[in-house]
Design an enzyme around this catalytic site. Structure first.
Site, mmCIF file in Angstrom:
data_model
loop_
_atom_site.group_PDB
_atom_site.id
_atom_site.type_symbol
_atom_site.label_atom_id
_atom_site.label_comp_id
_atom_site.label_asym_id
_atom_site.label_seq_id
_atom_site.Cartn_x
_atom_site.Cartn_y
_atom_site.Cartn_z
ATOM 1 N N SER A 56 0.828 -1.213 0.000
ATOM 2 C CA SER A 56 0.000 0.000 0.000
ATOM 3 C C SER A 56 0.859 1.259 0.000
ATOM 4 C CB SER A 56 -0.983 -0.036 1.165
ATOM 5 O OG SER A 56 -1.850 -1.141 1.028
ATOM 6 N N LYS A 84 0.717 -4.803 -3.771
ATOM 7 C CA LYS A 84 -0.674 -4.337 -3.742
ATOM 8 C C LYS A 84 -0.748 -3.064 -4.570
ATOM 9 C CE LYS A 84 -4.596 -3.215 -0.812
ATOM 10 N NZ LYS A 84 -4.975 -1.883 -1.237
#
Length: 146
Positions: A56, A84
């Protein structure tokens, strides 16, 4: 996302790309350094320690610094980060909201400054820190495969 963009601006030079967000239709929105960051002068001497759980905002930050040549990535017993590369929002299910879990809705995806899609792949590290014993030398603990 902002948790990776704002700290990256401290280390980058004006105009350097931090991340590009692509909405569902593929329309890009680029986040870049607005001015020379106050720490840009020391940036090339930075090493970021990452592992397979780096994701993230932390992955956005690491990609921005690494791909703008402002930092090297050192993997903690791994040669990649989590991967991600999407922006999601949780939609609570059930009554009361969340009683039956939640649905993760993908709103957009992002690309690194070099245009890489990290989703499911992650960032490759420059070097890997191997598991070491206290008596091992630092040279032995650093892999030299890349």
């Amino acid at each position: 996302l902002e948790g990776g963009v704002e700290p990256a601006r401290l280390f980058l030079r004006k105009g350097q790309t931090i991340v590009t967000v692509l909405d569902k239709s593929g329309t890009p929105f680029e986040y870049a350094a607005i001015d020379d960051g106050p720490l840009a002068a020391i940036a090339p001497r930075i090493t970021l320690l990452v592992d397979e759980k780096t994701a993230s905002a932390a992955e956005v930050f690491a990609a921005a610094l690494a791909q703008n040549r402002a930092a090297a990535l050192l993997g903690a017993q791994t040669d990649h980060t989590f991967g991600k590369g999407v922006i999601q929002q949780l939609a609570p299910l059930g009554t009361p909201p969340g009683a039956r879990g939640a649905l993760a809705v993908t709103l957009a995806k992002y690309a690194t400054p070099d245009g890489d899609d990290l989703n499911g792949r992650g960032l490759r590290t420059d070097r890997t820190l191997r598991a070491c014993r206290i008596q091992d030398s630092p040279k032995l603990c650093l892999a030299s495969d890349r």
